[in-house]
Design a protein around this motif. Structure first.
Motif, PDB file in Angstrom:
ATOM      1  N   ILE A   1       0.660  -1.243   0.015  1.00 45.14           N
ATOM      2  CA  ILE A   1       0.000   0.020  -0.041  1.00 45.14           C
ATOM      3  C   ILE A   1       0.784   1.301  -0.187  1.00 45.14           C
ATOM      4  CG2 ILE A   1      -2.006   1.089   1.001  1.00 45.14           C
ATOM      5  CD1 ILE A   1      -2.511  -1.863   0.070  1.00 45.14           C
ATOM      6  N   GLY A   2       1.758   1.246   0.642  1.00 44.92           N
ATOM      7  CA  GLY A   2       2.856   2.391   0.799  1.00 44.92           C
ATOM      8  C   GLY A   2       3.508   2.620  -0.610  1.00 44.92           C
ATOM      9  N   PHE A   3       3.615   1.898  -1.641  1.00 48.36           N
ATOM     10  CA  PHE A   3       4.104   2.292  -2.902  1.00 48.36           C
ATOM     11  C   PHE A   3       3.190   3.336  -3.313  1.00 48.36           C
ATOM     12  CE2 PHE A   3       6.348  -1.875  -2.771  1.00 48.36           C
ATOM     13  CZ  PHE A   3       7.606  -1.480  -2.855  1.00 48.36           C
ATOM     14  N   TYR A   4       1.897   3.521  -2.954  1.00 48.66           N
ATOM     15  CA  TYR A   4       0.898   4.314  -3.738  1.00 48.66           C
ATOM     16  C   TYR A   4       0.322   5.427  -3.025  1.00 48.66           C
ATOM     17  CZ  TYR A   4       1.556   0.383  -7.030  1.00 48.66           C
ATOM     18  OH  TYR A   4       2.255  -0.446  -7.970  1.00 48.66           O
ATOM     19  N   SER A   5       0.045   4.919  -1.712  1.00 49.38           N
ATOM     20  CA  SER A   5      -0.720   5.968  -0.700  1.00 49.38           C
ATOM     21  C   SER A   5      -0.113   5.893   0.501  1.00 49.38           C
ATOM     22  CB  SER A   5      -2.208   5.663  -0.854  1.00 49.38           C
ATOM     23  OG  SER A   5      -2.443   4.639   0.059  1.00 49.38           O
ATOM     24  N   PRO A   6      -0.590   6.996   1.599  1.00 49.76           N
ATOM     25  CA  PRO A   6      -0.227   7.104   2.874  1.00 49.76           C
ATOM     26  C   PRO A   6      -0.779   5.917   3.445  1.00 49.76           C
ATOM     27  CG  PRO A   6      -1.142   8.928   2.077  1.00 49.76           C
ATOM     28  CD  PRO A   6      -1.322   8.213   1.064  1.00 49.76           C
ATOM     29  N   VAL A   7      -0.055   5.358   4.503  1.00 58.39           N
ATOM     30  CA  VAL A   7      -0.232   4.408   5.210  1.00 58.39           C
ATOM     31  C   VAL A   7      -0.730   4.540   6.715  1.00 58.39           C
ATOM     32  CG1 VAL A   7       0.764   2.713   3.795  1.00 58.39           C
ATOM     33  CG2 VAL A   7       2.159   3.702   5.802  1.00 58.39           C
ATOM     34  N   GLY A  13      11.344  -7.905  -6.360  1.00 59.33           N
ATOM     35  CA  GLY A  13      10.936  -6.858  -7.378  1.00 59.33           C
ATOM     36  C   GLY A  13       9.666  -6.792  -7.703  1.00 59.33           C
ATOM     37  N   GLN A  14       8.633  -7.639  -6.983  1.00 56.86           N
ATOM     38  CA  GLN A  14       7.579  -7.738  -7.320  1.00 56.86           C
ATOM     39  C   GLN A  14       6.437  -7.040  -6.235  1.00 56.86           C
ATOM     40  OE1 GLN A  14       5.820  -9.099 -10.468  1.00 56.86           O
ATOM     41  NE2 GLN A  14       8.254  -8.920 -11.043  1.00 56.86           N
ATOM     42  N   ALA A  15       6.762  -6.616  -5.427  1.00 57.20           N
ATOM     43  CA  ALA A  15       6.107  -5.916  -4.137  1.00 57.20           C
ATOM     44  C   ALA A  15       5.229  -5.117  -4.652  1.00 57.20           C
ATOM     45  CB  ALA A  15       6.969  -5.424  -3.058  1.00 57.20           C
ATOM     46  N   ASP A  16       5.414  -4.043  -5.666  1.00 55.47           N
ATOM     47  CA  ASP A  16       4.600  -3.202  -6.169  1.00 55.47           C
ATOM     48  C   ASP A  16       3.416  -3.432  -6.807  1.00 55.47           C
ATOM     49  OD1 ASP A  16       6.339  -3.711  -8.190  1.00 55.47           O
ATOM     50  OD2 ASP A  16       6.473  -1.649  -8.824  1.00 55.47           O
TER      51      ASP A  16
END
Length: 268
Positions: free
Chosen positions: A187-193, A247-250
């Motif tokens: 979630i942290g790749f794209y928005s606040p957590v 490298g697949q987390a996002d």
């Protein structure tokens, strides 16, 4: 052509899903006037197949793929669409295994195992949420569950398939890929957590079923409702707490479990 074949499969899955929901509604409304029953069987499946989270204005609404929300419908992912009728069928079997007094025959258990395998081959995401929910409720009910169906029809084929898929994809497949315990990393790749954002995204995803439970709390005594909520909780936990390494987390592939579980929860 391949494109036409894919279109037929995807549209067929949507139509089968609508028919299954209509049958559920029809069985619940057998005493209703025929016109009202027909209207409900026609309108409600369509509504359930286009329902989405309640989104806010501003940056949160622009999150790629609604990351962090659990939309019950996704129109860009064919395997999710194809998973929906299988998820509804598996949910029905889970209800029977946990709450029916009848005991299943060996033939029925074998057919359920084949359905589990089919669902996992299309997309394993729903099984990942559904299996822990069934296991938890079966343990809580102990002597009242149909253990032959729980173990032979659901648990064993699902576990065998998921382990084999894990080994093929993460051990024999791409180098460096693995499953990581990584709370909120995806979630942290794209928005606040922060807690407020996370709480909003969860609540906004399930406003409809949450409102139903608040308005009719007695429904929580219904086994179907409990199984649906437990399945959603397990699916959301997978999406929020785990990630793929290498490298697949996002990619957020574990979020699909919560999204398919949300669709089943809306339907129930």
């Amino acid at each position: 052509s391949w494109r036409a074949s894919a279109f037929l499969v995807t549209m067929g899955a949507l139509l089968i899903t609508a028919v299954l929901i209509a049958r559920w509604i029809g069985r619940e409304l057998v005493s209703a006037p025929s016109a009202a029953r027909l209207a409900a069987m026609t309108i409600i499946p369509v509504a359930l197949l286009i329902a989405q989270p309640v989104l806010t204005f501003g940056p949160l609404q622009r999150d790629p793929w609604l990351i962090g929300y659990f939309p019950p419908n996704q129109f860009h992912n064919p395997t999710t669409i194809a998973s929906k009728p299988l998820a509804l069928a598996l949910f029905t079997i889970g209800v029977q295994a946990l709450f029916s007094r009848a005991r299943s025959t060996a033939l029925f258990v074998g057919a359920c195992a084949l359905l589990v395998i089919a669902s996992g081959l299309v997309k394993p995401s729903f099984l990942m949420a559904f299996l822990p929910a069934v296991a938890l409720l079966a343990c809580l009910r102990r002597g009242r569950a149909d253990w032959r169906l729980v173990i032979g029809g659901l648990a064993l084929p699902a576990i065998a398939l998921l382990i084999s898929q894990y080994g093929f994809h993460y051990r024999m497949g791409a180098s460096g890929q693995t499953v990581l315990w990584a709370p909120l990393v995806v979630i942290g790749f794209y928005s606040p957590v922060d807690p407020l954002t996370i709480a909003w995204k969860i609540v906004a995803s399930i406003v409809f079923p949450l409102t139903v439970v608040i308005a009719f709390p007695a429904l929580l005594r219904d086994g179907r409702m409990r199984l649906a909520w437990f399945t959603f909780a397990a699916g959301a936990a997978f999406g929020y707490l785990f990630a793929e390494g290498g490298g697949q987390a996002d990619a957020g592939n574990f979020l699909w479990s919560g999204q398919l579980a949300a669709f089943v929860l809306f339907t129930v």
